[in-house]
Design a protein around this motif. Sequence first.
Motif, short mmCIF file in Angstrom:
data_model
loop_
_atom_site.label_atom_id
_atom_site.label_comp_id
_atom_site.label_asym_id
_atom_site.label_seq_id
_atom_site.Cartn_x
_atom_site.Cartn_y
_atom_site.Cartn_z
N HIS B 270 -9.30 -4.68 -4.74
CA HIS B 270 -9.37 -4.72 -3.29
C HIS B 270 -10.71 -4.56 -2.62
O HIS B 270 -10.93 -5.08 -1.55
CB HIS B 270 -8.39 -3.68 -2.71
N CYS B 305 -5.97 -11.22 -6.22
CA CYS B 305 -5.49 -10.35 -5.14
C CYS B 305 -6.53 -10.26 -4.03
O CYS B 305 -7.23 -11.22 -3.74
CB CYS B 305 -5.08 -8.98 -5.67
N CYS B 306 -6.67 -9.09 -3.42
CA CYS B 306 -7.49 -9.05 -2.20
C CYS B 306 -8.99 -9.08 -2.45
O CYS B 306 -9.74 -9.54 -1.60
CB CYS B 306 -7.08 -7.87 -1.34
N PHE B 323 -0.87 -11.49 -6.85
CA PHE B 323 -0.38 -10.32 -7.59
C PHE B 323 0.35 -10.67 -8.89
O PHE B 323 0.06 -10.12 -9.95
CB PHE B 323 0.49 -9.49 -6.65
N CYS B 344 -2.84 -2.46 -6.63
CA CYS B 344 -2.13 -3.66 -7.09
C CYS B 344 -2.56 -4.13 -8.46
O CYS B 344 -2.39 -5.31 -8.81
CB CYS B 344 -2.23 -4.79 -6.07
N GLY B 454 1.26 -10.21 3.08
CA GLY B 454 1.95 -9.41 2.07
C GLY B 454 1.94 -9.99 0.68
O GLY B 454 1.35 -11.02 0.38
N CYS B 455 2.68 -9.28 -0.16
CA CYS B 455 2.57 -9.31 -1.60
C CYS B 455 3.38 -10.42 -2.26
O CYS B 455 3.96 -11.27 -1.60
CB CYS B 455 3.12 -7.99 -2.11
N CYS B 485 -1.72 -11.70 -0.37
CA CYS B 485 -1.16 -12.61 -1.37
C CYS B 485 -0.45 -13.78 -0.73
O CYS B 485 -0.26 -14.81 -1.38
CB CYS B 485 -0.25 -11.83 -2.31
N CYS B 527 -5.95 -7.55 2.71
CA CYS B 527 -4.95 -6.70 3.37
C CYS B 527 -5.57 -5.90 4.52
O CYS B 527 -4.96 -5.78 5.58
CB CYS B 527 -4.33 -5.74 2.39
N MET B 563 6.10 -5.86 -1.48
CA MET B 563 6.51 -4.86 -2.47
C MET B 563 5.73 -3.56 -2.31
O MET B 563 6.21 -2.51 -2.65
CB MET B 563 6.39 -5.40 -3.92
N SER B 564 4.52 -3.58 -1.76
CA SER B 564 3.70 -2.37 -1.80
C SER B 564 3.94 -1.48 -0.59
O SER B 564 4.41 -1.93 0.46
CB SER B 564 2.22 -2.75 -1.88
N LYS B 566 1.65 -0.37 1.09
CA LYS B 566 0.70 -0.85 2.10
C LYS B 566 1.38 -1.85 3.02
O LYS B 566 1.12 -1.88 4.23
CB LYS B 566 -0.50 -1.52 1.42
#
Lengths: 72, 657
Positions: B270, B305-306, B323, B344, B454-455, B485, B527, B563-564, B566
């Motif tokens: 991240h 990811c991020c 992810f 993540c 989001g994820c 994501c 994110c 899912m997270s 966050k």
Amino acid sequence: MDYKTVKKEAPGRGEVEILAETYEAGEPVGEDAGRWRQKLESRDEKLRYLESGERYWYSDDWFGSEKRKNPA
Amino acid sequence: MAEEEKISKSIDKASLELIEKAAKDGVNTAFDRADTMKPCPIGAVGSCCKNCGMGPCRVPLPKGKEETPEDKLKRRGICGATAETIAARNFIRMVAGGAAAHSDHGRGVAELFLAVANGKAPGYEIKDEQKLLQLALDWGIEIGDRSNNEIAIDIGEKALAEFGKQEGELITLRKAPLKRQELWRQQGISPRGIDREIVEIMHRTHIGVDQDFKSLLKQGVRAAIGDGWGGSMIATELQDILFGTPAPVLGKANLGVLEEDEVNIIIHGHEPLLSEMIVAAAQEPEMIELAKSKGAKGINLAGMCCTANEILMRHGVAIAGNFLQQELAIVTGAVDAMVVDVQCIMQSIQTVAECYHTKIITTSPKAKITGAIHIEFDEHDALKSAREIVTTAIENFPNRKGNIYVPDEQTVQIAGFSHETINYLLGGMFRASYRPLNDNIINGRIRGVAGVVGCNNARVKHNEGHVVMVKELIKNDVIVLTTGCNAIACAEAGLMVPEAAAKYAGKGLAEVCETVGIPPVLHLGSCVDNSRILIAATAMVKDGGLGDDISDLPVAGAAPEWMSEKAISIGQYFVASGVYTVFGVTWPTEGSKEVTDYLFKDMEDMVGGMWAFEPDPIKAAHLMIEHIDKKRKALGIDKARERVLYDMEMRREMEAA
Ligand code: SF4
Ligand code: SF4
């Protein structure tokens, strides 16, 4: 850039040819193509841009929902 | 693996090919584990409490029958906590986890920022003076003739102080629409310090403290605002100053960006602090020479990811995946090192890596993985850490095991749509403005704006919810702002090029995208950059014509594959900012009707926004569109969509009448 055209019905004039999409397909050329912020060089220019471009936060020279032209 | 079973796992061809390769190679992935481990039905709906040693206490709804009041009275933990209290406690602990993750990221950036300003972090510099000046104006810091570093010291100190502030309200809230700030004050939910609100959640949810679900949820709202308008916003703003505010940039996405004949380094996680340095180190001639001496053609960096979003937005570095593609990247057999920091990161990447030759390198003192190599990121000598990492990857290149397969799939995308860039693209250098956006919303060409973020979630088909929802929205003339994501899924589906407008968007939206030259789906970043969506919404409000507050705008939010924790925090601060927000997959308070109803209905009275849950992405998109239409109606701009184009004949008839 090659301009594309499309044919459309115009009221009273039948089918006419007009300009279609005016963008080039997706890929800006050269690494600096999108880098607009670098055009502002001096600190003064940068502050002036904030006053105009981000005026809602950094200037009084604007009208909008929080500063109406004709207050209700 | 049966064909049907396989295609139920992802909509992405590259991922499917590698899921199959993993099966052949005997490698266990999240896709397999999701098949064998079913979620606990009691925990999934928030009906399990383990906040003390008398528990875990499970308080599920009775199966197959209506609950009687007597039954309900019995649905309590040993301490007497009701199902409502338990569900609300679990929910806001998720908010706390998410807000803590984003905000601790923000704190890390602020610490580095201050070190840079003090000349103690060689290799870093202030890249965006304009953003520095902007923050100085925001926070009342003197500019005058002071040097950038002098200004930056004040900014860095002020930013760090926001985390531990004990009273008053966060300085960053001032960016919000005035009406919103006032509403938060009236409701008593303006966060004081970022850390304070998170700690208070942990206190209130301890056994025997806050036992009123509304009171608990309200604290969740307060902490979430401290994330979106606080910790995340600080992260975004300071990163922009250090690394540059994103501007349009061309990039590539999907696992096909890996190169068989080059040293592949994946940067996953991240924070862009170290990855910025890895980007620099990988371009050094000595490093490229070293790679060649080991038989590679060069060094290929790709993100995941991020972190991927961060380095894409600023350097155009390719994205290898989101992810659920992290293990699959290693399964190619072509990844020489995967460098990770925080959030993540699946622990299983180490196990997968052991089946190939990949080295997993952890870099954060906060996030170690048993079995992985640890090369700690030292901000005082970041380039040294970065060089060590790149060298480790290069030296691992000759260890490849030969079992290599890199799928062909890769797409092109245009990213880099920060608020500043959108403003500039719409209005130009001399009068940057959101006016064209607002005008096109008012005249109905654009129906509204959606933030889809989001994820991935291994419980549903990889990327399907994201892509199906976003396509449905743009088809209905809703422009999509995306991060995280979701952004990667959209890029992989080819939605982030201007041509996508003609192919997938409704007529009105396509017209606008063609005129401005933008894709119908705009990539705003990682994110923490969801804070950019908040600023974009605020700019729409301030520009006028669409109400006085974010809750008046024809906008909606969604996280179709969340899912997270966050994501829950993000959703909660979208809601707290006045946005109707729909989540997919699963809903974590379904064990309590009262708590769920409060989040889905009553919260609108408090903050003008509310939650919704709909696992079907098409239905969810239509819930968003309905909400957008409701807001258009309230603004009196619903008629604009039914425009009648009068030709001369019709005009003459009207005049004659
Ligand atoms: S806090 Fe109450 S409900 Fe939770 S585990 Fe302890 S006794 Fe059970
Ligand atoms: S969107 Fe979700 S899965 Fe993707 S990086 Fe962010 S928190 Fe992680």
